[in-house]
Design a protein around this motif. Structure first.
Motif, PDB file in Angstrom:
ATOM      1  N   GLU A 119     -34.119 -15.142 -10.669  1.00  0.00           N
ATOM      2  CA  GLU A 119     -32.871 -15.095 -11.185  1.00  0.00           C
ATOM      3  C   GLU A 119     -31.655 -14.587 -10.233  1.00  0.00           C
ATOM      4  N   ASP A 120     -32.104 -13.322  -9.793  1.00  0.00           N
ATOM      5  CA  ASP A 120     -31.172 -12.595  -8.884  1.00  0.00           C
ATOM      6  C   ASP A 120     -30.448 -13.363  -7.611  1.00  0.00           C
ATOM      7  N   ARG A 141     -28.079 -16.291  -8.975  1.00  0.00           N
ATOM      8  CA  ARG A 141     -26.705 -15.786  -9.348  1.00  0.00           C
ATOM      9  C   ARG A 141     -26.139 -15.265  -8.082  1.00  0.00           C
ATOM     10  N   LEU A 151     -26.863 -19.517 -16.304  1.00  0.00           N
ATOM     11  CA  LEU A 151     -26.174 -18.467 -15.055  1.00  0.00           C
ATOM     12  C   LEU A 151     -24.912 -18.955 -14.830  1.00  0.00           C
ATOM     13  N   SER A 152     -24.722 -20.258 -14.815  1.00  0.00           N
ATOM     14  CA  SER A 152     -23.191 -20.614 -14.205  1.00  0.00           C
ATOM     15  C   SER A 152     -22.282 -20.378 -15.429  1.00  0.00           C
ATOM     16  N   GLU A 168     -22.018 -17.399 -16.991  1.00  0.00           N
ATOM     17  CA  GLU A 168     -21.826 -15.808 -17.087  1.00  0.00           C
ATOM     18  C   GLU A 168     -20.309 -15.386 -16.753  1.00  0.00           C
ATOM     19  N   LEU A 197     -19.238 -14.389 -13.331  1.00  0.00           N
ATOM     20  CA  LEU A 197     -19.007 -15.398 -12.135  1.00  0.00           C
ATOM     21  C   LEU A 197     -17.682 -16.087 -12.006  1.00  0.00           C
TER      22      LEU A 197
END
Length: 336
Positions: A209-210, A213, A238-239, A241, A244
């Motif tokens: 995940e990191d 990201r 994730l997109s 968040e 971001l």
């Protein structure tokens, strides 16, 4: 006794007739060299490098596409730099093969197609569509940036239809452009992406995940983030968040622009950064970023690619001061 004057098409220039019409001899030679077979060209380069290493004792200087920009004509000099000559000397058709210059060339073509196509000379039109064909060839070869070339082709088709009665040049040449664009659109529509076989190797969604990201944080185009998020539900989360979209906001806009849509007393946790970014893009536009771009020397007026370096002689004692040229600034040099 007959009077032997200069060629009325261009003072002091020699012209040669090709299958595509009349072209300047000095530009036709450059174009001929660029269109050589890749294997034959690689052999010439290999032989030239061997001879160069033998003469210069293992020193090597790369070829740098550049052009000496002439601002205007005078009594002593009647020739000025044209857009068609800049296309050839700067090797824009070959620049699309470099991923660092691809976006710059596409942005340059988009400006010419949408605003200046009908007012360009016949030679410039031919070089423009030749470069567009090279863009399509490179995209189909590497299978990336399909949306960018699809946008350029549809803009070209619309510009050709709008300028059918107001363009410069013959009707036959304009019809050739229409046929070329129609052929390229058909070629793009029939193209199928090569699907990756299930080889059991690591894919993008298998990354931690990191890592995913961190990759998304390095993208400066919101379209790439949105399209990446549509591939997987996990990547979609994730997109979305806030961090971001907050980074995108501060990268593309200054504080005064952001404060237009952010209340002064608003808590940072309550700010919808994606909505702020969307409104800022609609109001101010997005900042264009290019990995490589054209620059002009303030001393000698030489235009060159930034990453290849300044082509002037190193013997000059003047300090080299260069000004970067975005696509609009580059075209403004030619009063387009």
């Amino acid at each position: 006794m007959p009077y032997l004057g200069r060629d009325w098409r261009s003072p002091g220039d020699q012209w040669v007739r090709t299958t595509e019409g009349w072209e300047k001899l000095r530009l036709w030679r450059v174009k001929l060299f660029e269109n050589l077979n890749e294997n034959f060209l690689a052999r010439l380069v290999r032989l030239a490098l061997t001879d160069w290493y033998w003469r210069q004792e293992n020193t090597h200087v790369n070829h740098q596409p550049h052009i000496q920009f002439v601002k205007g004509t005078s009594r002593e000099r009647k020739i000025h730099t044209s857009v068609s000559e800049a296309f050839i000397r700067l090797d824009l058709s070959g620049a699309v093969k470099d991923v660092r210059r691809f976006n710059y060339v596409c942005s340059l073509l988009e400006i010419l197609i949408t605003t200046k196509l009908s007012s360009l000379s016949g030679n410039t039109q031919k070089y423009l569509f030749h470069t567009l064909e090279e863009v399509l060839t490179q995209v189909l070869k590497l299978e990336y940036n399909l949306e960018a070339v699809r946008r350029l082709l549809h803009l070209s088709q619309k510009a050709l239809n709008d300028g059918i009665h107001t363009h410069i040049g013959s009707q036959a040449l304009w019809a050739q452009h229409n046929d070329a664009v129609a052929r390229m659109i058909k070629k793009l529509e029939t193209f199928q992406l090569t699907e990756r076989e299930n080889d059991g190797k690591l894919t993008f969604s298998d990354l931690p995940e990191d890592c995913i990201r961190d990759i998304l944080l390095r993208l400066n185009d919101h379209k790439d983030i949105v399209h990446t998020g549509l591939t997987n539900s996990f990547i979609y989360e994730l997109s979305e968040e806030k961090i971001l979209w907050k980074q995108l906001c501060f990268y593309n806009f200054n504080n005064d622009q952001l404060l237009v849509f952010i209340p002064k007393e608003a808590d940072e946790c309550e700010i919808d950064w994606k909505m702020v970014y969307r409104r800022c893009v609609k109001r101010f536009g997005r900042k264009d970023t290019f990995a490589d771009m054209l620059c002009i020397c303030c001393n000698c007026d030489c235009i060159f690619w930034k990453l290849t370096g300044h082509p002037c002689s190193k013997e000059d004692e003047l300090e080299i001061v260069c000004r970067p040229l975005n696509p609009k600034a580059f075209l403004s040099l030619f009063l387009l």
